[in-house]
Design a protein around this motif. Structure first.
Motif, mmCIF file in Angstrom:
data_model
loop_
_atom_site.group_PDB
_atom_site.id
_atom_site.type_symbol
_atom_site.label_atom_id
_atom_site.label_comp_id
_atom_site.label_asym_id
_atom_site.label_seq_id
_atom_site.Cartn_x
_atom_site.Cartn_y
_atom_site.Cartn_z
ATOM 1 N N VAL A 83 8.721 2.074 -1.625
ATOM 2 C CA VAL A 83 8.725 0.615 -1.751
ATOM 3 C C VAL A 83 7.389 0.207 -2.355
ATOM 4 O O VAL A 83 6.358 0.143 -1.679
ATOM 5 C CB VAL A 83 8.923 -0.080 -0.388
ATOM 6 C CG1 VAL A 83 8.977 -1.592 -0.578
ATOM 7 C CG2 VAL A 83 10.179 0.422 0.296
ATOM 8 N N GLY A 84 7.383 -0.025 -3.658
ATOM 9 C CA GLY A 84 6.134 -0.330 -4.335
ATOM 10 C C GLY A 84 5.197 0.858 -4.269
ATOM 11 O O GLY A 84 5.555 1.990 -4.601
ATOM 12 N N ASP A 85 3.973 0.608 -3.804
ATOM 13 C CA ASP A 85 2.983 1.676 -3.689
ATOM 14 C C ASP A 85 3.085 2.436 -2.374
ATOM 15 O O ASP A 85 2.338 3.397 -2.157
ATOM 16 C CB ASP A 85 1.565 1.100 -3.815
ATOM 17 C CG ASP A 85 1.292 0.534 -5.204
ATOM 18 O OD1 ASP A 85 1.949 1.015 -6.160
ATOM 19 O OD2 ASP A 85 0.450 -0.368 -5.322
ATOM 20 N N LEU A 86 3.978 2.012 -1.511
ATOM 21 C CA LEU A 86 4.088 2.638 -0.200
ATOM 22 C C LEU A 86 5.319 3.534 -0.115
ATOM 23 O O LEU A 86 6.398 3.164 -0.583
ATOM 24 C CB LEU A 86 4.175 1.572 0.898
ATOM 25 C CG LEU A 86 2.975 0.655 1.074
ATOM 26 C CD1 LEU A 86 3.261 -0.355 2.176
ATOM 27 C CD2 LEU A 86 1.713 1.452 1.392
ATOM 28 N N LYS A 87 5.130 4.698 0.497
ATOM 29 C CA LYS A 87 6.262 5.561 0.804
ATOM 30 C C LYS A 87 6.518 5.465 2.295
ATOM 31 O O LYS A 87 5.697 5.871 3.118
ATOM 32 C CB LYS A 87 5.984 7.013 0.413
ATOM 33 C CG LYS A 87 7.200 7.911 0.627
ATOM 34 C CD LYS A 87 6.996 9.306 0.074
ATOM 35 C CE LYS A 87 8.267 10.128 0.223
ATOM 36 N NZ LYS A 87 8.117 11.492 -0.346
ATOM 37 N N LEU A 88 7.674 4.911 2.645
ATOM 38 C CA LEU A 88 8.071 4.767 4.041
ATOM 39 C C LEU A 88 8.963 5.934 4.429
ATOM 40 O O LEU A 88 9.778 6.407 3.633
ATOM 41 C CB LEU A 88 8.813 3.450 4.245
ATOM 42 C CG LEU A 88 8.112 2.193 3.733
ATOM 43 C CD1 LEU A 88 8.970 0.964 4.016
ATOM 44 C CD2 LEU A 88 6.730 2.045 4.347
ATOM 45 N N THR A 124 6.715 6.710 9.298
ATOM 46 C CA THR A 124 5.479 6.976 8.575
ATOM 47 C C THR A 124 5.321 5.966 7.443
ATOM 48 O O THR A 124 6.307 5.515 6.844
ATOM 49 C CB THR A 124 5.451 8.396 7.984
ATOM 50 O OG1 THR A 124 6.596 8.580 7.126
ATOM 51 C CG2 THR A 124 5.479 9.437 9.092
ATOM 52 N N VAL A 125 4.061 5.623 7.171
ATOM 53 C CA VAL A 125 3.705 4.763 6.044
ATOM 54 C C VAL A 125 2.611 5.473 5.277
ATOM 55 O O VAL A 125 1.544 5.781 5.843
ATOM 56 C CB VAL A 125 3.216 3.379 6.514
ATOM 57 C CG1 VAL A 125 2.848 2.512 5.317
ATOM 58 C CG2 VAL A 125 4.269 2.695 7.381
ATOM 59 N N GLY A 126 2.856 5.778 4.012
ATOM 60 C CA GLY A 126 1.898 6.567 3.255
ATOM 61 C C GLY A 126 1.664 6.044 1.859
ATOM 62 O O GLY A 126 2.469 5.288 1.306
#
Length: 390
Positions: A83-88, A124-126
């Motif tokens: 999601v955008g710059d975030l990998k959930l 996780t949020v990365g």
């Protein structure tokens, strides 16, 4: 130490305990528009024959069982979405014991009353800055000690002293004979990106109640961390690690500081594998860590002082074709001033044979020795098993 009360508590509480591993293989069921969903699992069964000579309880008996090994039978579900710059992401894993055919220990575990346990349930949020884990996962103290154990897929140590031989209970691998189990707990953990082979994990972990007096409290979370280093060789790799644990539990009658460090190195060069790891701790216990050992009746203090515990694990393995041969020795000690030390050690020889990537056969011989209060138990175990992974 009052041995009868101590081991009765262990026997009553150690009904179902095992360890699940992170996903090692995965079937991707959905992969579309940056979102994925996959599943992985493992099934294993062992024929086990144990011979126990127990001076502690003054018993001498042999027992044959069909049980699961050190690893449980488990199934895991994995989620991820960009999601955008975030990998959930997220993982939920559930393991199921097959050790429910009969209960000779007089516990509450009934015939076919299968236990289902959740060892991992987290999000996780990365991004480029690393990853934050939110939820329940294994601890960081002793984490690599156990996940890099050469007999993780095997059976390991059992004893009547800890109530592990009969049908409803489990094998312990090298828990209590080399390391302390990194008990799954609610946590908020940050993991750094790879920096020249180094990775750092720092976690705020739900603390354990180790005091038993009135107005018991933990005014701070437990802090755990682990630094790992991976170096790739032309024909192998080297992994080194160091971890820590710190927490405080207080009451009107006692304060217990639980602290510990874990460490190790594992190298594989061509077919040769070498593993050396250990831990040193105060107020942590011998088997399952602060809080759980308290419930089991394993003392963390003596005369108001935190008890020292330490352990180490030495292993060598060699791969020949599809076969892997392992030799292993591990030992834990809980040190007392007023009574004899509690010592637990295990020698293991094992042969693993990979029929293919998803099917493994195991043959293992294990000798476990426990000494307490001048008495000993020696348990010799033969385990023959099969493991199917997907």
């Amino acid at each position: 130490m009052k041995s009868a009360q101590f081991f009765t508590a262990l026997l009553a509480c150690l009904v179902v305990l095992a360890i699940s591993t992170p996903a090692s293989a995965e079937i991707v069921l959905y992969d579309k528009e940056g979102a994925t969903f996959g599943v992985d699992g493992s099934f294993n069964t062992f024929y086990v024959h144990s011979d126990s000579d127990n001076e502690i309880a003054d018993t001498d008996r042999t027992q044959s069982r069909v049980k699961m090994g050190f690893l449980p039978n488990w199934i895991g579900f994995n989620f991820s979405k960009q999601v955008g710059d975030l990998k959930l992401g997220g993982r939920s894993s559930f393991w199921v014991t097959i050790n429910d055919s009969d209960d000779l220990n007089g516990g509450t575990h009934g015939i076919t009353d299968t236990g289902i346990d959740v060892r991992q349930f987290y999000a996780t949020v990365g991004s480029d800055w690393g990853q934050v884990l939110l939820g329940k996962d294994f601890g960081l103290f002793s984490r690599s000690n156990i996940f890099l154990d050469e007999i993780l897929l095997g059976y390991g140590n059992v004893s009547d002293t800890f109530g592990l031989i009969d049908g409803a209970n489990v094998s312990f691998g090298n828990i209590g004979t080399g390391y302390i189990y990194p008990m799954p707990a609610a946590q908020i953990t940050y993991r750094s990106p790879d920096l020249a082979g180094f990775k750092l994990a720092i976690g705020l972990v739900d603390p354990s109640r180790t005091t038993t007096g009135p107005n018991a409290e933990e005014d701070m979370p437990r802090f755990e961390g682990e630094l790992t280093y991976n170096y790739k060789l032309a024909n192998g790799n080297i992994t080194a690690w160091a971890g820590f644990l710190h927490q405080q539990s207080e009451s009107d009658t006692e304060d217990i500081d639980s602290t510990g460090i874990s460490y190790g190195i594992k190298a594989r060069i061509a077919g040769l594998g070498l593993h050396a790891s250990g831990f040193s701790a105060e107020g942590v216990g011998l088997l399952l860590g602060p809080g759980v050992d308290t419930v089991l009746g394993i003392p963390l203090t003596e005369a108001g002082d935190e008890l020292d515990s330490n352990g180490y694990l030495l292993q060598a393995s060699y791969i020949i074709g599809n076969a892997r041969v392992v030799g292993s020795y591990g030992k834990n000690e809980l040190e007392f001033e007023l009574v004899d030390e509690l010592e637990n050690e295990t020698v293991t020889g094992a042969l693993f044979y990979a029929v293919n990537d998803n099917f493994n056969l195991v043959a293992e011989y294990n000798i476990n020795e426990i000494s307490s209060g001048g008495a000993e138990e020696e348990t010799k175990t033969i385990a023959l098993g099969a493991i199917v992974n997907f």
